[in-house]
Scaffold this motif. Structure first.
Motif, short mmCIF file in Angstrom:
data_model
loop_
_atom_site.label_atom_id
_atom_site.label_comp_id
_atom_site.label_asym_id
_atom_site.label_seq_id
_atom_site.Cartn_x
_atom_site.Cartn_y
_atom_site.Cartn_z
N SER A 162 0.71 3.66 -12.74
CA SER A 162 0.41 3.44 -11.40
C SER A 162 -1.03 3.09 -11.30
CB SER A 162 0.26 4.98 -10.62
OG SER A 162 -0.37 4.99 -9.56
N ALA A 201 -0.79 -0.93 -11.56
CA ALA A 201 -0.56 -1.28 -10.16
C ALA A 201 -1.70 -1.20 -9.35
CB ALA A 201 0.62 -0.67 -9.75
N GLN A 202 -2.57 -0.32 -9.18
CA GLN A 202 -3.56 -0.35 -8.34
C GLN A 202 -4.42 -1.42 -8.99
OE1 GLN A 202 -5.27 3.68 -8.32
NE2 GLN A 202 -3.31 4.48 -7.53
N ALA A 230 -3.87 -4.19 -10.24
CA ALA A 230 -3.35 -5.46 -9.94
C ALA A 230 -3.49 -5.67 -8.40
CB ALA A 230 -1.96 -5.46 -10.25
N ASP A 231 -3.35 -4.69 -7.81
CA ASP A 231 -3.34 -4.98 -6.22
C ASP A 231 -5.05 -5.31 -5.82
OD1 ASP A 231 -0.99 -4.47 -5.84
OD2 ASP A 231 -1.10 -2.24 -5.07
N LYS A 232 -5.99 -4.54 -6.37
CA LYS A 232 -7.44 -4.63 -6.26
C LYS A 232 -7.79 -6.18 -6.58
CE LYS A 232 -8.64 -0.76 -4.53
NZ LYS A 232 -9.11 -0.50 -3.22
N VAL A 279 -5.59 -8.79 -6.84
CA VAL A 279 -5.19 -9.58 -5.60
C VAL A 279 -5.87 -9.74 -4.54
CG1 VAL A 279 -2.97 -10.09 -4.30
CG2 VAL A 279 -2.94 -9.68 -6.67
N GLU A 280 -6.38 -8.55 -3.87
CA GLU A 280 -7.16 -8.32 -2.73
C GLU A 280 -8.55 -9.03 -2.84
OE1 GLU A 280 -9.17 -4.83 -0.39
OE2 GLU A 280 -7.56 -4.31 -1.42
#
Length: 114
Positions: free
Chosen positions: A33, A36-37, A39-41, A43-44
């Motif tokens: 988790s 994934a967090q 990676a999301d940050k 990309v953002e």
């Protein structure tokens, strides 16, 4: 009797709610988790940087157009054309070079710069 049943039900509901919240937090802290967090940050952040770069380029183009208009470098149809003296300097007709003399840098005339 009803009072005891009410408080028992309220306590049970609070316990279930608290247990669910703790489990949610524990799932968020698992390595998969967290990855994934992150990676999301990333990309953002990439999207924000790209948008910032586009905004900067747009602002640069607007400012460049303002400067061209202020300096009289734009033609009525919007094309940019440099006046003859400026064009000659930019094309390299009046290039000056600096050379190194015995005492350091010298100008195009051979005299030392002060």
């Amino acid at each position: 009797m009803f009072r005891r049943a009410f408080w028992f039900t309220t306590g049970a509901a609070a316990g279930v709610w608290a247990t669910n919240k703790v489990h949610q937090k524990l799932r968020k802290l698992q390595p998969d988790s967290l990855a994934a967090q992150a990676a999301d940050k990333a990309v953002e952040t990439g999207h924000r940087l790209r948008q910032f770069a586009l905004d900067v380029r747009s602002g640069m183009a607007d400012r460049e157009e303002q400067l061209h208009e202020a300096l009289g470098l734009s033609t009525p149809d919007g094309a940019r054309e440099l006046p003859a003296p400026r064009r000659a300097v930019l094309e390299g007709h009046h290039r000056t070079t600096r050379t190194t003399g015995p005492n350091g840098l010298t100008g195009p005339t051979g005299k030392e710069d002060h």
